[in-house]
Design an enzyme around this catalytic site. Sequence first.
Site, short mmCIF file in Angstrom:
data_model
loop_
_atom_site.label_atom_id
_atom_site.label_comp_id
_atom_site.label_asym_id
_atom_site.label_seq_id
_atom_site.Cartn_x
_atom_site.Cartn_y
_atom_site.Cartn_z
N CYS A 51 -12.78 -29.45 5.90
CA CYS A 51 -11.61 -29.19 5.98
C CYS A 51 -10.13 -30.04 5.60
CB CYS A 51 -10.99 -28.05 6.49
SG CYS A 51 -9.62 -26.72 6.43
N HIS B 28 -4.69 -21.99 9.59
CA HIS B 28 -6.52 -22.80 8.98
C HIS B 28 -7.16 -21.27 8.46
CE1 HIS B 28 -10.50 -24.53 9.29
NE2 HIS B 28 -10.78 -22.82 9.22
N CYS C 260 -6.50 -28.84 5.65
CA CYS C 260 -5.51 -28.02 5.76
C CYS C 260 -4.51 -28.69 6.91
CB CYS C 260 -5.38 -26.54 6.21
SG CYS C 260 -6.32 -25.80 7.99
N ASP D 184 -7.75 -8.19 0.55
CA ASP D 184 -7.05 -8.02 0.76
C ASP D 184 -7.08 -7.57 2.04
OD1 ASP D 184 -6.81 -5.08 0.85
OD2 ASP D 184 -5.06 -5.39 2.73
N CYS E 248 -6.09 -29.01 10.38
CA CYS E 248 -7.67 -29.78 10.66
C CYS E 248 -7.40 -30.83 10.32
CB CYS E 248 -8.29 -29.12 9.54
SG CYS E 248 -8.79 -27.76 10.14
N ASP F 207 0.63 -1.39 0.27
CA ASP F 207 0.05 -0.05 0.33
C ASP F 207 0.67 1.17 -0.39
OD1 ASP F 207 0.75 0.37 3.06
OD2 ASP F 207 -0.98 -0.30 3.21
#
Lengths: 378, 378
Positions: free
Chosen positions: B305, B336, B307, B267, B310, B93
Amino acid sequence: MAITYEHIKTCKQSGARLGIVHTPHGSFETPMFMPVGTLATVKTMSPEDLKEMGAKIILSNTYHLWLRPGHEIIKEAGGLHKFMNWDRPILTDSGGFQVFSLSDMRKITEEGVEFRNHLSGEKMFLSPEKAMEIQNALGPDIMMAFDECPPYPAEYDYMKASVERTSRWAERCLGAHQRPHDQGLFAIVQGGEYEELRRQSAKDLVSMDFPGYAIGGLSVGEPKDIMNEVLEYTTPLLPHDKPRYLMGVGSPDSLVDGSIRGVDMFDCVLPTRIARNGTLMTSEGRLVVRNAKYARDFGPIDENCDCYTCKNYSRAYIRHLIKANETFGLRLTTYHNLHFLLKLMENVRQAIREDRLLDYREEFFEAYGFNKPNAKNF
Amino acid sequence: MAITYEHIKTCKQSGARLGIVHTPHGSFETPMFMPVGTLATVKTMSPEDLKEMGAKIILSNTYHLWLRPGHEIIKEAGGLHKFMNWDRPILTDSGGFQVFSLSDMRKITEEGVEFRNHLSGEKMFLSPEKAMEIQNALGPDIMMAFDECPPYPAEYDYMKASVERTSRWAERCLGAHQRPHDQGLFAIVQGGEYEELRRQSAKDLVSMDFPGYAIGGLSVGEPKDIMNEVLEYTTPLLPHDKPRYLMGVGSPDSLVDGSIRGVDMFDCVLPTRIARNGTLMTSEGRLVVRNAKYARDFGPIDENCDCYTCKNYSRAYIRHLIKANETFGLRLTTYHNLHFLLKLMENVRQAIREDRLLDYREEFFEAYGFNKPNAKNF
């Protein structure tokens, strides 16, 4: 036996032992350093990080897990290995050291120790039987007997009474231990710097035939040469066919000096604790990465290191992260310090193999700066 | 051009765009969510973690890096990519948003903004030219023009003057930008909830032919339907062949609703910030893992999930870590939540491919609980 020790060879130059400890969750070569994962996590590290850097066994703290989240929860989860997703060996201490450290908040009797826990102030009671119950619930491969940890320095008479109590408590631990088939219980030799008491302690405990022996009450404030002297007369008192564990020792010089005196296992929070403060162990000695001189230093922490941190990040970046309190900085420094000690032990094992551990000691001490007058001990 | 946009298709049901943004550090499919790495690190995550979960581009904050470690140091390190060991695209930014947020500590003039930094209190000056100088030094693939960020709500006259200043500042940014060949500069459309001003802002900025456009001044406290309404009339004002970035938006519902209205990039610190407080996004809605009811819950955070968190850890373990302030807990929850949003965007892209994004929205909102009265927005 849950735990067995396989002796490979003894260094012809130093008397150090190369061996393998076999556990229900796999084997590891010794001498070995064990990273400390107090609360079922080696602070900032994942199990994959630990495996990648070569950690073969970790230590966890019974006292802390008893308080949080509680040993019943960990038992319900299927034990500590499953709870924390670590499938290699785990050793837990007995909780004794932490409880005895609460000096103003505990009362010792023959039965055990009454204390107020440091989180809620609640009254609790730890005894040989309770320490076994908790560790049987946690399910580590190696558990430690509940011993009395006397302050340093302690008078001979106090120490003698303490050693005798530790032997009685060890007997009670043996009796209370419910899972000898898959958890190996180690006894702890005490006696401070009194050779006679170390002899008495070792004799008592060896007669009870534990699968392994620890040496306690060292690295508690005594000078280094006292530690080495105690080790010199204590390790020969222990069975040749059982592992020997020097508790709470993790400075690089002491790992080498302990190995030379026949120690097989070590643990300490030192590498992880100083890492979180930005202090790093390198092949050329201590490096305090917060120092302003590293602000524009784009080289690695240690030119001679091939760890994840040193391969990918600069001193300048790590300094920035640590100064900004970014936890990724703590990951990087923790990773490096643990890798450093694991690699050091690998070098020690190699030197034993080559019958040159005393030579290696000289080279390492010289490079690290331990030979300088007033050298810091890490 | 450093940045190009390749349009793949438009969803026949919703008007959402499927595309690819090409940058000097590789390409990423859109719509895409960008994890925020304020201080050259996505808090608690390694670059490998981010790649494993599917992050293709991250955002870093100019204001924070200017203060710590300073843009010159990052330039000397070889740029932000090298400094933080991230070889995929980066967007920074302009620093404007942070400086304007220091409401009591800054003074706005046509030249720029004088402010006292939040760390040392030192007086500093940020202008279009300075924002370009810093971002040219940092070296991200995408940099943002320095715009005025008006408070919400703002009067029409204030907003009109602000929009006009933002256009003049955008012109100055274009003039000061030293690396258009390898850094794409995006302009920011402002105008609050005034359609006329959004039109004026878009018209001014589009005429200057930036390689991409952001929509600023949303998710600053206005109701969700206002954000959607503004997006509905603003995105059609932007070039079809340039990427569109909705700044500071990261709640799951807004990611879907923004995509439906033709936004390509998002974002927000939301997923990482709430993760560090133990709040998780799941396929069945929000889960506050600190709650006592999870103490003995040995299931994963999200049954649906796949991931790292998980697959390997239970709610009980993560609750324990978070309650004990263990940073590994923050790693697990951060991992996660970021994975959740990246996966959500993957689902959005798949739904665009299948011309069914409105249907997907209904399914997702129903499962997450966004359709309930008084549903929380994350």
